[in-house]
Motif scaffolding. Structure first.
Motif, mmCIF file in Angstrom:
data_model
loop_
_atom_site.group_PDB
_atom_site.id
_atom_site.type_symbol
_atom_site.label_atom_id
_atom_site.label_comp_id
_atom_site.label_asym_id
_atom_site.label_seq_id
_atom_site.Cartn_x
_atom_site.Cartn_y
_atom_site.Cartn_z
ATOM 1 N N THR A 362 28.546 27.463 50.016
ATOM 2 C CA THR A 362 29.165 26.938 48.803
ATOM 3 C C THR A 362 28.826 27.755 47.564
ATOM 4 O O THR A 362 29.324 27.456 46.478
ATOM 5 N N PRO A 393 34.644 26.252 50.956
ATOM 6 C CA PRO A 393 33.412 26.818 51.507
ATOM 7 C C PRO A 393 33.653 27.959 52.501
ATOM 8 O O PRO A 393 34.601 27.949 53.286
ATOM 9 N N ARG A 463 37.215 22.035 44.211
ATOM 10 C CA ARG A 463 36.151 22.605 45.033
ATOM 11 C C ARG A 463 35.263 21.488 45.555
ATOM 12 O O ARG A 463 34.930 20.550 44.844
ATOM 13 N N THR A 466 28.244 20.226 47.028
ATOM 14 C CA THR A 466 27.237 19.907 48.026
ATOM 15 C C THR A 466 26.461 18.670 47.606
ATOM 16 O O THR A 466 25.774 18.699 46.590
#
Length: 499
Positions: A362, A393, A463, A466
């Motif tokens: 990421t 990713p 996007r 995480t």
């Protein structure tokens, strides 16, 4: 079958070796967090879309096609930006492709044009010899494509079967070296910290475990090196005579050890083996792996002691080798949570010829100068996305015979790394030729950097971020397991709608 898990003669660490260098911070001083520099810019041009978790990108001797391995179990043939067929399908012999399990690696024999053989790494259900409490069986097999167009599934010849305790830390990369031998990456067996079920005791008592520091009981946490054209002592492969543990205490297949999860690796034009090893909770690392090297896990994570305030710099098999680069999970321009190994670039990208181009699951795309013992790292800016990073990713890199680089992303797209708009590729005569068996002119054919029909790699969705990034497993591949499960589920649903 892999070697049994019963313990062979234990290695002892002499008191002199133990006292030889106990320190809290090891080896070369890591770069200060504010010293990472911004690097060149690149454009991501889509080459093919609609794949299912593309994890490996290869070319075959004698073929102009690209071969992309999908984690779901197929190797797809890509020509002129279109999937033209399925080269190999192992879905019927795999365990469910969840998390870090599935079809994980493919390598074509250097003489593929003559013999049609290809080598594949996949995750199978528990086979004979894998304990019932373990997750699955690691399989390395040889297949043959008689017509060089499609593999005959009945030709499978199993070379290695290794019991895998957990579902993660499976590595997966396989590649032929300049010496003609096959190199195979193995993770430490999974879970977190190289401890628990399936993780043996090693010489280091400060932390529990582990397989990374053991060379006698199993082949996990290592780089293996075998001769696929030979046979040694009844094995379905040969053991090169110069493997470091031949004639010593330990399993002869080992080439190097002390690794946690060497997800992807490659050979540089000068022959160096560059291995990206996914970290635990704090640091990602890249190693130049040499014969008999011990790269520290789980005594160290990167250049730092793991699980203890101080730790040795030596081991029963030799010094613990520092990585050539590391980066933290946070707090720096170059940061991330799961390193994705790339290639030393021999193509035509401005500012990147001779640089090691790699990335993070990421964290984006990076480049490092492969000189000395401490490679300086720069972040690459992607010019045709909103935030300067890949649009989803990163799972893997690929390289074609002309030296072009490709990025395989979790959105099912393979992109070519190209110069930004307005920049021209480096002239072919300005590059250093890198001759290979199937490319004797060193890749001097002109590398096409044309824009794929349909435009550029623009961002079409937010996007992924995480969640957490540590705890439990501790690495970004804990996140990878969750993300890939989502990607595979969506792909399967889309496939059912069209079938």
């Amino acid at each position: 079958m892999g070697p049994p898990l019963t313990r062979r003669r234990a290695l002892g660490l002499g008191s002199a070796a133990l006292a030889a260098g106990v320190t809290g911070r090891l080896g070369t001083t890591p770069p200060r967090l504010d010293t990472f520099q911004s690097g060149p810019a690149v454009r991501l041009d889509p080459v093919v879309e609609g794949l299912e978790a593309p994890l490996a990108f290869e070319t075959a001797p004698g073929s102009d096609a690209f071969y992309v391995a999908e984690q779901t179990g197929r190797v797809r043939v890509v020509e002129d930006g279109t999937v033209t067929g399925t080269f190999l399908d192992v879905r019927d012999r795999m365990t469910a492709p969840q998390g870090e399990r599935g079809l994980l690696g493919i390598a074509f024999h250097p003489a593929y044009a003559e013999n049609g053989t290809v080598y594949v790494r996949y995750s199978a259900p528990r086979r004979s010899g894998t304990p019932s409490e373990f997750s699955h069986t690691f399989v390395l097999s040889e297949f043959v494509a008689p017509d060089r167009e499609t593999v005959d599934p009945s030709t499978e010849r199993t070379l290695l079967e290794l019991p895998e305790p957990q579902g993660n830390h499976n590595a997966g990369a396989v590649a032929f070296g300049p010496d003609g031998y096959l190199y195979v990456g193995t993770g430490d067996g999974g879970g977190g910290g190289d401890e628990g079920t399936g993780h043996v005791e090693d010489w280091y008592d400060a932390v529990p475990g582990g397989n990374g520091q053991d060379v006698t009981e199993n082949l996990l946490g290592s780089i293996l090196r075998i001769d696929v054209d030979g046979r040694t002592d009844g094995r379905p492969y040969g053991i090169p005579e110069d493997n470091p543990l031949v004639g010593r205490d330990g399993l002869d297949e080992h080439w190097a050890w002390g690794l946690r999860n060497p997800w992807r690796f490659s050979f540089a034009p000068d022959g160096r083996l560059v291995v990206a090893d996914v970290g635990q909770s704090g640091y990602e690392e890249v190693n130049v792996v040499e014969r008999g090297g011990n790269y520290g896990w789980n005594v160290r994570e990167g250049r730092h002691c793991y699980g203890a305030e101080s730790c040795p710099t030596d081991s029963p098999t030799g010094p613990l080798v520092d990585p050539v680069l590391e980066y933290p999970h946070s707090g720096a321009e170059v940061s991330g949570n799961a390193v994705i190994g790339g290639y030393v670039h021999r193509g035509r990208l401005p500012g990147l010829v001779g640089e090691y181009v790699f990335g993070d699951f990421t964290g984006g795309l990076f480049a490092a100068t492969p000189e000395g013992d401490d490679w300086p790292v720069r972040r690459l800016r992607v010019t045709n996305t909103d935030d300067g990073r890949p649009p989803s990713p990163l799972l893997a890199f690929g390289e074609d015979r002309a030296g072009n680089l490709y990025a395989c992303l979790s959105n099912g797209t393979v992109y070519r790394l190209a110069p930004p708009e307005g920049q021209t590729p480096v002239p072919t005569d300005a590059r250093t030729p890198t001759p290979t068996a199937d490319d004797p002119d060193g890749g001097q054919t002109d590398a096409a950097f044309t824009t794929t029909p349909g435009g550029s790699a623009t961002v079409t969705e937010p996007r992924e971020t995480t969640p957490g990034g540590s705890g439990g497993d501790g690495a970004g591949f804990g996140v990878l397991a969750t993300l890939v499960a989502v990607v595979l589920g969506a792909a399967a649903a889309a496939r059912r709608r069209t079938e």
